[in-house]
Design a protein around this motif. Structure first.
Motif, short mmCIF file in Angstrom:
data_model
loop_
_atom_site.label_atom_id
_atom_site.label_comp_id
_atom_site.label_asym_id
_atom_site.label_seq_id
_atom_site.Cartn_x
_atom_site.Cartn_y
_atom_site.Cartn_z
N LEU A 80 39.51 -21.56 11.85
CA LEU A 80 39.12 -19.87 11.53
C LEU A 80 37.56 -19.90 11.12
CD1 LEU A 80 42.35 -18.98 9.91
CD2 LEU A 80 41.46 -18.21 11.91
N ARG A 81 37.16 -20.73 10.47
CA ARG A 81 35.77 -20.69 9.71
C ARG A 81 34.71 -20.17 10.61
NH1 ARG A 81 35.73 -21.74 4.74
NH2 ARG A 81 37.27 -23.22 3.58
N PRO A 82 34.74 -20.79 11.85
CA PRO A 82 33.37 -19.92 12.88
C PRO A 82 33.65 -18.63 12.90
CG PRO A 82 34.40 -21.96 13.78
CD PRO A 82 35.42 -21.72 12.55
N ARG A 83 34.75 -17.98 12.94
CA ARG A 83 34.61 -16.56 13.15
C ARG A 83 34.39 -15.69 11.91
NH1 ARG A 83 37.12 -15.25 17.40
NH2 ARG A 83 38.20 -13.25 16.81
N MET A 84 34.06 -16.29 10.54
CA MET A 84 33.70 -15.61 9.32
C MET A 84 32.51 -16.31 8.94
SD MET A 84 36.88 -16.22 7.02
CE MET A 84 37.65 -17.89 6.88
N GLN A 85 31.31 -15.93 8.91
CA GLN A 85 30.08 -16.73 8.61
C GLN A 85 29.41 -15.96 7.72
OE1 GLN A 85 28.76 -19.61 9.99
NE2 GLN A 85 30.87 -19.87 10.62
N PRO A 86 28.67 -16.72 6.56
CA PRO A 86 27.83 -16.33 5.76
C PRO A 86 26.34 -16.07 6.12
CG PRO A 86 28.15 -18.44 5.14
CD PRO A 86 28.77 -18.20 6.55
N VAL A 87 25.64 -15.33 5.34
CA VAL A 87 24.26 -15.30 5.50
C VAL A 87 23.80 -15.18 3.77
CG1 VAL A 87 21.96 -14.14 6.10
CG2 VAL A 87 24.13 -14.26 7.61
N LEU A 159 25.14 -16.79 14.02
CA LEU A 159 25.50 -16.08 15.14
C LEU A 159 26.10 -17.07 16.35
CD1 LEU A 159 23.08 -13.38 15.96
CD2 LEU A 159 25.46 -13.04 15.12
N ALA A 160 25.58 -18.35 16.10
CA ALA A 160 25.97 -19.39 16.90
C ALA A 160 27.39 -19.74 17.13
CB ALA A 160 25.19 -20.80 16.54
N SER A 161 27.92 -19.51 16.02
CA SER A 161 29.47 -19.64 15.85
C SER A 161 30.31 -18.45 16.66
CB SER A 161 30.01 -19.74 14.37
OG SER A 161 29.30 -20.83 14.08
N GLU A 162 29.51 -17.52 16.95
CA GLU A 162 30.38 -16.35 17.35
C GLU A 162 31.27 -15.51 16.64
OE1 GLU A 162 31.67 -17.33 21.51
OE2 GLU A 162 29.94 -17.72 22.40
N PRO A 163 30.86 -15.27 15.24
CA PRO A 163 31.62 -14.95 14.37
C PRO A 163 32.27 -13.33 14.79
CG PRO A 163 29.46 -14.65 13.65
CD PRO A 163 29.44 -15.18 14.98
N ARG A 164 33.38 -12.99 13.93
CA ARG A 164 33.63 -11.70 13.90
C ARG A 164 33.59 -10.87 12.69
NH1 ARG A 164 32.90 -9.75 17.82
NH2 ARG A 164 34.52 -7.83 17.41
N LEU A 165 33.34 -11.72 11.70
CA LEU A 165 32.81 -11.30 10.21
C LEU A 165 31.68 -11.92 9.70
CD1 LEU A 165 33.60 -9.77 7.50
CD2 LEU A 165 34.99 -11.73 7.02
N LEU A 166 30.46 -11.31 9.29
CA LEU A 166 29.59 -11.78 8.64
C LEU A 166 29.63 -11.45 7.23
CD1 LEU A 166 26.38 -10.87 10.79
CD2 LEU A 166 27.56 -13.13 10.68
N VAL A 167 29.59 -12.31 6.35
CA VAL A 167 29.39 -12.02 4.67
C VAL A 167 28.14 -12.08 4.15
CG1 VAL A 167 30.20 -12.74 2.75
CG2 VAL A 167 31.85 -12.88 4.47
#
Length: 237
Positions: A80-87, A159-167
């Motif tokens: 699940l982690r690739p779909r929610m990525q931090p900046v 974005l490389a992980s093709e997320p659905r959520l950016l934190v």
């Protein structure tokens, strides 16, 4: 009603005897930007860490795409982690000084088994172009970039992980005022083009007013109010 991308209920985070997050609840739909706003120490970043499961909350629920995260093991969380990525806030600190830009952006692809010798370099170039950087920047080191350029690399890496959520944890607070609008406009374009949900941590109400669709105000670890900007999600064009 659309199922929330992220649904947080009665979240509690404690550090010893200090309650940093006290029964915080909110939800976020796909393609929406929800801002957590408030002064330093109000619990914004602790909430973000709990959402990402970089810290296990003491109680409460965090549902991502309908799945409860707080009870999952690290192994169960991994897909699940690739779909929610931090900046993160610090554009330089979020990149390794020992990696060129191409290595930093390629690393998630390699970790997730999506790197190929034929297609990998082209994907790195595509991601850099997507965040407004010439693909030639792939050969540079972080110290050769400005703060704004480093933050764009960090966004490309996410974005490389093709997320659905950016934190987004204070993603522009460390940048010069002259480059903040450009990074916020980029994030707004990515949100709209890719349908990303964005959890936007920010202490600056003026920035929040321009970028967010909804705002949850935190005070002393609790939700004090929720409001909508007059021109939600418009971005500081």
């Amino acid at each position: 009603m659309t199922t929330p991308l992220l649904d947080v209920r009665d979240l509690v985070v404690r550090y010893g005897t200090v309650t940093a997050v006290d029964r915080v609840s909110f939800s976020l739909r796909p393609g929406e930007t929800l801002a957590l706003n408030g002064p330093s120490g109000c619990g914004k970043s602790s909430t973000a860490l709990a959402v990402l499961r970089l810290r296990r909350p003491d109680s409460g629920e965090v549902r991502f795409e309908g799945r409860e995260l707080t009870t999952l093991t690290d192994r169960e969380l991994r897909p699940l982690r690739p779909r929610m990525q931090p900046v993160f806030q610090d554009p330089y600190g979020s990149l390794s000084p020992r990696q060129r830009v191409r290595e930093a952006v390629a690393e998630p692809l390699k970790v997730q088994g999506r790197w190929t010798a034929a297609g990998g370099p082209a994907r790195v170039a595509e991601l850099l172009d997507r965040v407004g950087l010439d693909p030639s920047y792939a050969n540079r080191w972080p110290h050769e970039l400005s703060g704004g350029q480093c933050q764009r690399v960090g966004i490309a890496r996410a974005l490389a992980s093709e997320p659905r959520l950016l934190v987004l944890d204070e993603p522009v607070s460390a940048l010069d005022p002259s480059v903040r609008a450009g990074v916020l406009n980029l994030l707004a374009d990515l949100r709209d083009d890719l349908g990303l949900g964005c959890l936007f941590i920010c202490h600056d109400r003026a920035v929040v007013r321009h970028f967010a669709d909804r705002v949850v105000e935190l005070r002393d670890g609790r939700v004090s109010s929720e409001w909508r900007p007059r021109s939600p999600g418009s971005g500081p064009r």
